[in-house]
Design an enzyme around this catalytic site. Structure first.
Site, mmCIF file in Angstrom:
data_model
loop_
_atom_site.group_PDB
_atom_site.id
_atom_site.type_symbol
_atom_site.label_atom_id
_atom_site.label_comp_id
_atom_site.label_asym_id
_atom_site.label_seq_id
_atom_site.Cartn_x
_atom_site.Cartn_y
_atom_site.Cartn_z
ATOM 1 N N HIS A 60 4.770 0.259 -0.062
ATOM 2 C CA HIS A 60 5.594 -0.528 0.858
ATOM 3 C C HIS A 60 4.761 -1.643 1.469
ATOM 4 C CE1 HIS A 60 3.858 2.938 2.989
ATOM 5 N NE2 HIS A 60 3.805 2.164 4.072
ATOM 6 N N HIS B 235 0.846 -1.204 0.000
ATOM 7 C CA HIS B 235 0.000 0.000 0.000
ATOM 8 C C HIS B 235 0.875 1.246 0.000
ATOM 9 C CE1 HIS B 235 1.169 -0.398 4.209
ATOM 10 N NE2 HIS B 235 0.847 0.865 4.402
ATOM 11 N N ARG C 272 8.954 -8.734 15.196
ATOM 12 C CA ARG C 272 9.274 -7.400 14.671
ATOM 13 C C ARG C 272 8.277 -6.410 15.249
ATOM 14 N NH1 ARG C 272 7.835 -4.484 9.830
ATOM 15 N NH2 ARG C 272 9.306 -2.755 9.694
#
Ligand code: GA4
Length: 324
Positions: free
Chosen positions: A254, A197, A266
């Site tokens: 990205h 997006h 993460r």
């Protein structure tokens, strides 16, 4: 002055992204930023002035929250779209192997939300406020450097929107569980943490821990992995910046891959700099002057945001605002 940016060659031979050292000469830095925005819509800043303590504190609060039970996390409320979320992204069926907290970036909303997020709400609130203030300051500095690099007369042409007391800026913490902790089987998440997006706002400032997975697309559509660096901040051009610059900058597409191999989670902390709801967005005259006509019609952030939420994550929403 020493060159303030490097475009490292990745071992694969692919081009890496610009790294801009904010401690170096101002006019040089502003030129490099404009070039990075034109070429990639994306760059990394180092020597940014946000204290490590502030970043670490924010990350710790995030990890603390995501380590809670499902029931506790859900009690924060799915405030549509603000609040706690798991796997569902937006309202139109997008999914990813991610958990998140999405909050308004103003101190009143942070204080309100803190009460249902943490038992030690005063500490959560001050940690998030410190982080948000520091990153907002960084976003304003970057927007002012970009305005200078574009030779826009008003240096605050972009930053005034996010400095505005009614700015609709957001703060988001995304948590991508390690494959060991992930509740979703890999075949179910399709390896995607957060799908492709662009961000609808003006500018995004993203920090992540040392776990990889973040990728940015080049203008030709090639995906490039961004090496994790907890000392830097990633800066992403949003759709509104594309509109302001009449398409001279393109918002960067990205995505984040799910953690399918690593044993570490993460965590990314993201600030989205946005205008107040009723602010008008239109290509700035200084940029249009060189291009003869406006590519986009004027619109409000309210209108653009409504359109954004009516579409899918990966849709090219700015195309709907083009002058025919
Ligand atoms: C992408 C950028 C921000 O994370 C966000 C996202 C929002 C959401 O997660 O609620 C959206 C997405 C983002 C763009 C398209 C719509 C809205 C999910 C979605 C499917 C908070 C934002 O402003 O837009």
């Amino acid at each position: 002055m020493v060159v303030a940016s490097s475009i490292p060659q990745l071992s694969s031979g692919a081009v890496g992204f610009p790294i801009i050292d904010l401690s170096l000469d101002r006019s040089h830095v502003s030129n490099l930023m404009v070039k990075a925005c034109e070429d990639f819509g994306f760059f990394k800043v180092i020597n940014h002035g946000v204290p490590k303590l502030v970043i670490d504190g924010m990350e710790k609060e995030g990890l603390n929250f995501f380590s809670k039970t499902d029931l506790e996390k859900r009690s924060v409320g799915l405030l549509k779209p603000l609040g706690y979320g798991s796997k569902n992204i937006g309202f139109n069926g997008d999914m990813g192997d991610v958990e998140y907290l999405l909050l308004h970036a103003n101190s009143q909303s942070i204080s309100q939300a803190s009460k249902s997020i943490s038992k030690n709400s005063a500490q959560f609130c001050s940690t998030v406020n410190y982080y948000t203030q520091a990153v907002k300051k960084l976003a304003c500095e970057i927007l002012e450097l970009i305005a200078e690099g574009l030779w826009v007369h008003d240096k605050y042409a972009f930053s005034r929107y996010i400095r505005d007391i009614d700015s609709d800026s957001l703060i988001r913490i995304n948590y991508y569980p390690s494959c060991i902790d992930s509740a979703a089987p890999v075949h179910q998440s399709h390896g995607i943490g957060f799908g492709e997006h662009s961000d609808p706002q003006i500018l995004t400032i993203l920090h992540s821990n040392e776990v990889g997975g973040f990728q940015v697309a080049l203008h030709d559509g090639t995906w490039v992995a961004v090496p994790p660096d907890s000392m830097g901040f990633n800066v992403i051009v949003g759709d509104l910046m594309q509109a302001f610059t009449n398409g001279r900058f393109k918002s960067a597409r990205h995505r984040a891959l799910a953690n399918t191999t690593g044993s570490e989670s993460r965590i990314s902390i993201i600030y989205f700099g946005a205008p107040p709801m009723h602010a008008m967005v239109y290509p700035i005259p200084e940029v249009v002057k060189h291009m003869h006509h406006s590519l986009y019609r004027p619109f409000t952030w309210d209108e653009f945001k409504k359109t954004t939420y009516s579409l899918r994550l990966g849709d090219q929403r700015l195309d709907l605002f083009k002058v025919l």
